[in-house]
Scaffold this active site. Structure first.
Site: not given
Length: 256
Positions: A52, A202, A50
């Site tokens: 973002d 990230r 999934r």
């Protein structure tokens, strides 16, 4: 009911992420709506991961169950027709066994993060990379990245909202390259693992950027990792430079 695997490419900018949401556009919702144009009714698809809001994909994989025995080529062509004008494309399709699962059958996920160093604002690459205006040094980032490879408790580098049962993961690869391009100096971070924690990539890149900028030393990354404390993480970089580029399976359904 035949099951099909779909390889999906998308620009994440206009979406609130992969996962279907009631009040916001999502990639999952867009594909399920296209499937409903082919076979009326509700459709639920499952993805390998999934992504973002704002995150892109070149090799996302999902699967769907249909009533009709479509040829993979006709299925991908029909879905692409109904996905227009959204920036989502089915780049490949394959029929798979009924117990094959895009998420649970996967062996690894591969991500790319693109970071561009340049003073002038980006135009053609805007929304596709993370831009910084200062210079970065490649070698210190590569040295720091070596501390992250292997089996570790990655508590420092996961979101406080992460729902994974354990912060312990194995990072198989984190390679960083510097490219001189027409649009600036681009640094490409390529990561590979069986699975990733929420915001792990990230968090890695945001922290490593601080090393490249000279604000952190390479050994500071090891200290942050060993701290097992989210507060020890560097800044989390924005999503627009992140791409899910591939998913590995024991028997790749797209290799014919």
């Amino acid at each position: 009911m035949p099951r099909f695997a779909l390889k999906v490419e998308y620009d994440g900018a206009p979406f609130a992420g992969w996962q279907r949401q009631a009040e916001h556009p999502s990639v999952q919702g867009a594909i399920e709506a296209a499937l409903a144009k082919l076979e009326p009714g509700e459709h639920t698809i499952a993805a390998a991961g999934r992504t973002d809001a704002g995150v892109h994909a070149r090799g996302q994989v999902c699967h769907c169950d249909l009533q009709k025995d479509w040829s993979p080529f006709r299925l991908s062509e029909a879905l692409n027709h109904h996905l227009k004008p959204l920036p989502v494309a089915i780049v490949d399709a394959a029929e798979v066994e009924g117990d094959w699962h895009a998420r649970f059958s996967a062996m690894e996920r591969r991500y790319l993060f693109r970071l561009v160093s340049r003073r002038a604002p980006l135009t053609l690459e805007a929304g596709q990379v993370w831009q910084v205006k200062h210079d970065l040094e490649l070698a210190p980032m590569q040295e720091a990245a070596r501390h992250l490879i292997g089996l570790h408790d990655f508590t420092t580098f996961r979101s406080t909202m992460c729902q994974a049962a354990s912060p312990v993961k194995t990072l198989d690869a984190l390679d960083i390259r510097e490219l001189e391009t027409d649009w600036g100096t681009e640094f490409q971070f390529r990561l590979r693992a069986r699975s990733f924690l929420h915001n792990q990539v990230r968090s890695f890149v945001g922290t490593l950027e601080r090393v490249g900028a000279g604000a952190w030393a390479p050994e500071d990354v090891k200290a942050a990792l060993d701290a097992r404390d989210r507060a020890a993480c560097g800044p989390v970089c924005p999503p627009q430079g992140l791409y899910l580029v591939g998913v590995g399976y024991p028997d790749d359904p797209f290799q014919r």
